[in-house]
Design an enzyme around this catalytic site. Structure first.
Site, PDB file in Angstrom:
ATOM      1  CG  PHE A  12      34.423  31.028  42.045  1.00 45.72           C
ATOM      2  CD1 PHE A  12      34.531  29.758  42.728  1.00 45.72           C
ATOM      3  CD2 PHE A  12      35.499  31.139  41.116  1.00 45.72           C
ATOM      4  CE1 PHE A  12      35.579  28.789  42.619  1.00 45.72           C
ATOM      5  CE2 PHE A  12      36.529  30.257  40.817  1.00 45.72           C
ATOM      6  CZ  PHE A  12      36.784  29.136  41.654  1.00 45.72           C
ATOM      7  CG  LEU A  35      24.392  39.435  48.276  1.00 45.91           C
ATOM      8  CD1 LEU A  35      23.004  39.138  49.183  1.00 45.91           C
ATOM      9  CD2 LEU A  35      25.122  38.159  48.129  1.00 45.91           C
ATOM     10  CB  ALA A  80      35.809  42.318  40.301  1.00 43.01           C
ATOM     11  CD  GLU A  81      29.563  43.219  37.387  1.00 42.32           C
ATOM     12  OE1 GLU A  81      29.328  42.114  36.595  1.00 42.32           O
ATOM     13  OE2 GLU A  81      28.643  43.459  38.203  1.00 42.32           O
ATOM     14  CB  THR A 129      42.944  38.974  36.352  1.00 43.60           C
ATOM     15  OG1 THR A 129      43.083  38.178  35.391  1.00 43.60           O
ATOM     16  CG2 THR A 129      42.615  40.395  36.040  1.00 43.60           C
ATOM     17  CG  ASP A 130      46.350  35.189  34.232  1.00 41.67           C
ATOM     18  OD1 ASP A 130      45.187  35.881  33.891  1.00 41.67           O
ATOM     19  OD2 ASP A 130      46.592  34.127  34.170  1.00 41.67           O
ATOM     20  CD  GLU A 131      41.210  37.303  31.898  1.00 34.64           C
ATOM     21  OE1 GLU A 131      40.704  38.142  30.963  1.00 34.64           O
ATOM     22  OE2 GLU A 131      40.833  36.500  32.462  1.00 34.64           O
ATOM     23  CE1 TYR A 155      37.624  40.902  35.460  1.00 36.69           C
ATOM     24  CE2 TYR A 155      39.124  39.656  33.923  1.00 36.69           C
ATOM     25  CZ  TYR A 155      38.728  39.908  35.473  1.00 36.69           C
ATOM     26  OH  TYR A 155      39.254  39.323  36.478  1.00 36.69           O
ATOM     27  CE  LYS A 159      40.294  42.559  38.984  1.00 33.08           C
ATOM     28  NZ  LYS A 159      39.751  42.326  40.379  1.00 33.08           N
ATOM     29  CG  ASN A 184      41.317  31.078  33.464  1.00 30.90           C
ATOM     30  OD1 ASN A 184      41.999  32.183  33.592  1.00 30.90           O
ATOM     31  ND2 ASN A 184      40.359  30.769  32.989  1.00 30.90           N
ATOM     32  CG  ASN A 254      40.079  27.300  26.519  1.00 31.97           C
ATOM     33  OD1 ASN A 254      40.642  27.456  27.564  1.00 31.97           O
ATOM     34  ND2 ASN A 254      39.595  28.257  25.881  1.00 31.97           N
ATOM     35  CG  ASP A 299      37.972  32.740  18.941  1.00 33.82           C
ATOM     36  OD1 ASP A 299      37.571  32.490  20.326  1.00 33.82           O
ATOM     37  OD2 ASP A 299      39.336  32.781  18.712  1.00 33.82           O
ATOM     38  NE  ARG A 300      35.669  35.526  25.926  1.00 35.43           N
ATOM     39  CZ  ARG A 300      36.163  35.066  27.042  1.00 35.43           C
ATOM     40  NH1 ARG A 300      37.409  35.081  27.244  1.00 35.43           N
ATOM     41  NH2 ARG A 300      35.215  34.671  28.009  1.00 35.43           N
TER      42      ARG A 300
HETATM   43  P1  NAD Z   1      32.567  36.376  41.099  1.00 31.59           P
HETATM   44  O1  NAD Z   1      31.981  37.246  39.672  1.00 31.59           O
HETATM   45  O2  NAD Z   1      32.454  35.031  41.228  1.00 31.59           O
HETATM   46  O3  NAD Z   1      32.301  37.136  42.590  1.00 31.59           O
HETATM   47  C1  NAD Z   1      32.300  38.729  42.485  1.00 31.59           C
HETATM   48  C2  NAD Z   1      31.455  39.013  43.803  1.00 31.59           C
HETATM   49  O4  NAD Z   1      31.480  40.618  44.028  1.00 31.59           O
HETATM   50  C3  NAD Z   1      29.996  38.487  43.842  1.00 31.59           C
HETATM   51  O5  NAD Z   1      29.679  37.950  45.111  1.00 31.59           O
HETATM   52  C4  NAD Z   1      29.434  39.975  43.463  1.00 31.59           C
HETATM   53  O6  NAD Z   1      28.090  39.999  44.198  1.00 31.59           O
HETATM   54  C5  NAD Z   1      30.072  41.010  44.303  1.00 31.59           C
HETATM   55  N1  NAD Z   1      30.244  42.165  43.822  1.00 31.59           N
HETATM   56  C6  NAD Z   1      30.042  42.587  42.538  1.00 31.59           C
HETATM   57  N2  NAD Z   1      30.124  44.108  42.392  1.00 31.59           N
HETATM   58  C7  NAD Z   1      30.196  44.395  43.706  1.00 31.59           C
HETATM   59  C8  NAD Z   1      29.891  45.879  44.173  1.00 31.59           C
HETATM   60  N3  NAD Z   1      29.781  46.773  43.462  1.00 31.59           N
HETATM   61  N4  NAD Z   1      29.713  45.917  45.617  1.00 31.59           N
HETATM   62  C9  NAD Z   1      30.047  44.650  46.396  1.00 31.59           C
HETATM   63  N5  NAD Z   1      30.188  43.725  45.903  1.00 31.59           N
HETATM   64  C10 NAD Z   1      30.155  43.443  44.685  1.00 31.59           C
HETATM   65  O7  NAD Z   1      34.319  36.592  40.912  1.00 31.59           O
HETATM   66  P2  NAD Z   1      35.258  35.662  41.394  1.00 31.59           P
HETATM   67  O8  NAD Z   1      35.429  34.858  40.257  1.00 31.59           O
HETATM   68  O9  NAD Z   1      35.259  35.265  42.637  1.00 31.59           O
HETATM   69  O10 NAD Z   1      36.708  36.734  41.269  1.00 31.59           O
HETATM   70  C11 NAD Z   1      36.996  37.322  42.455  1.00 31.59           C
HETATM   71  C12 NAD Z   1      38.281  38.254  42.229  1.00 31.59           C
HETATM   72  O11 NAD Z   1      39.184  37.641  41.699  1.00 31.59           O
HETATM   73  C13 NAD Z   1      37.810  39.344  41.265  1.00 31.59           C
HETATM   74  O12 NAD Z   1      38.348  40.598  41.603  1.00 31.59           O
HETATM   75  C14 NAD Z   1      38.276  38.999  39.812  1.00 31.59           C
HETATM   76  O13 NAD Z   1      38.729  39.814  39.011  1.00 31.59           O
HETATM   77  C15 NAD Z   1      39.539  38.112  40.322  1.00 31.59           C
HETATM   78  N6  NAD Z   1      39.986  37.008  39.673  1.00 31.59           N
HETATM   79  C16 NAD Z   1      39.177  35.851  39.393  1.00 31.59           C
HETATM   80  C17 NAD Z   1      39.702  35.008  38.518  1.00 31.59           C
HETATM   81  C18 NAD Z   1      38.775  33.793  38.143  1.00 31.59           C
HETATM   82  O14 NAD Z   1      39.345  32.695  37.694  1.00 31.59           O
HETATM   83  N7  NAD Z   1      37.701  33.706  38.748  1.00 31.59           N
HETATM   84  C19 NAD Z   1      40.977  34.892  37.831  1.00 31.59           C
HETATM   85  C20 NAD Z   1      41.754  35.952  38.038  1.00 31.59           C
HETATM   86  C21 NAD Z   1      41.342  37.163  39.065  1.00 31.59           C
END
Ligand code: NAD
Length: 350
Positions: A12, A35, A80-81, A129-131, A155, A159, A184, A254, A299-300
């Site tokens: 994303f 992917l 990331a996951e 992340t802020d989490e 998670y 992080k 977020n 929310n 709730d989660r």
């Molecule tokens: P996402 O889950 O949409 O995308 C993660 C991407 O990483 C995917 O394309 C996945 O295929 C790839 N990926 C996963 N494991 C991998 C591996 N081992 N090797 C290579 N690629 C791998 O995540 P996002 O929401 O785009 O978040 C991106 C970053 O921002 C993350 O580090 C997340 O912790 C951080 N973040 C996200 C948010 C949010 O609101 N989405 C908020 C704070 C921080």
């Protein structure tokens, strides 16, 4: 100019960043992405100058080869996951990718940038992340860069572990690193398991909108292109070893987020009668309020109550100011999902 390496660039935020970067400058982008279910090659397929390499950040040799072959001196690390609910049902993958994977990147970068001698500039930008700061009470001050870490979910714990490793590579080995901890994100190209796209698609298909607990968990909402701009500013002006919090200045429960989705959907149907034919099961197709789909569910586990971002440091040192307000960002997001069903429909099967 040498390319930059963007990990997780088919996810994303990463895919939005790849687009943003290519719109801003004529610099090649190498995307390393495994992917997973969350990655989608289609999100960047049309971006000229971006090359997708399908691979795992845990593969240190592959990362080293990419850095060497492309003379890369900048890594922007998103991979990331990222879904808290999945970290509750399957935490191991989070430790593997977020902790071991980040360390693999740091090892590869150290080998290529530091161990060979030479003093060419480099930068490892870590997106976090802020989490990691835990949960706030209603009257607590917002998270600043000096708030003690107190991650509550697998998670956020994974992080937090990655943040500490990045920091350690600066202090121990002198690597030029910057970490940004953001709130977020929302916007186009977000996988439809996350709150905003999930609720939007449920609203279009007439399915319930399942609200955790009392719906009063508060998050700060950041439009994804504001985040991309914040990362760009941190790359340009961030001081090595520093941490910057990046938020959207929109602290909302929310329930307000969900009601905004419902309002924007109702307005979209009122404006465009063709939506009634496309989504006949939507309450809005029958002239009923989308809000009728709201359903409160259990709730989660361990659900953090409130996150809030104190972004004064990013404003003062980077000149970062979010430009998109929540209502405007939500209208843009929903318009994008309505215009790009061919992007999200196939993902529902995953
Ligand atoms: P996402 O889950 O949409 O995308 C993660 C991407 O990483 C995917 O394309 C996945 O295929 C790839 N990926 C996963 N494991 C991998 C591996 N081992 N090797 C290579 N690629 C791998 O995540 P996002 O929401 O785009 O978040 C991106 C970053 O921002 C993350 O580090 C997340 O912790 C951080 N973040 C996200 C948010 C949010 O609101 N989405 C908020 C704070 C921080």
């Amino acid at each position: 100019m040498a390319d930059i390496l963007v990990t997780g660039g088919a996810g994303f935020i990463g895919s939005n960043f790849v687009r943003y970067w290519r719109e801003q400058r004529n610099q090649g982008v190498v995307v390393l992405d495994a992917l997973t279910y969350a990655g989608n090659a289609a999100s960047i397929a049309d971006v000229e100058g971006a090359t997708l390499v399908e691979g795992d950040i845990c593969d240190t040799d592959l990362v080293q080869k990419l850095l060497r072959d492309n003379d890369i001196r900048t890594i922007v690390h998103f991979a990331a996951e990222s879904h808290v609910d999945r970290s509750i049902t399957g935490p191991h993958a989070f430790v593997q990718t977020n902790v071991i994977g980040t360390h693999s990147l740091l090892r590869a970068a150290k080998a290529e940038w530091l161990d060979r001698g030479g003093d060419e500039p480099h930068r490892f930008h870590h997106v976090s992340t802020d989490e990691v700061y835990g949960s706030l009470g209603a009257d607590d001050p917002a998270f600043s860069e000096t708030t003690a870490y107190a991650p509550n979910s697998p998670y956020s714990a994974s992080k937090a572990g990655s943040d500490h490793l990045v920091r350690a590579y600066h202090h121990t080995f002198g690597m030029d690193v910057v970490t940004t901890n953001c709130s977020n994100n929302y916007g186009p190209y977000q996988f439809p398991e996350k709150l905003i796209p999930l609720f939007l698609i449920n609203a279009l298909e007439g399915r319930n909108l399942p609200i955790y607990g009392d719906g009063m968990n508060v998050r700060d909402w950041l439009f994804v292109t504001d985040h991309c701009r914040g990362i760009e500013l941190a790359l340009e002006k961030g001081k090595p070893g520093e941490v910057y919090n990046i938020g959207g200045g929109e602290e909302l429960p929310n329930l307000t987020v969900i009601e905004t989705i419902c309002d924007v959907v109702d307005q979209a149907f009122a404006k465009d009668p063709a939506l009634r034919e496309r989504y006949p099961d939507a309450p809005a197709a029958r002239g009923e309020p989308t809000e009728s789909l709201k359903t409160f569910v259990e709730d989660r586990k361990g659900h953090d109550r409130r996150y809030a971002i104190d972004e004064r440091k990013a404003r003062a040192e980077l000149g970062y100011v979010p430009a998109v307000d929540f209502k405007g960002g939500m209208e843009r997001t929903i318009a994008w999902y309505l215009a790009n069903e061919d992007w999200w429909r196939p993902l529902l099967a995953r």
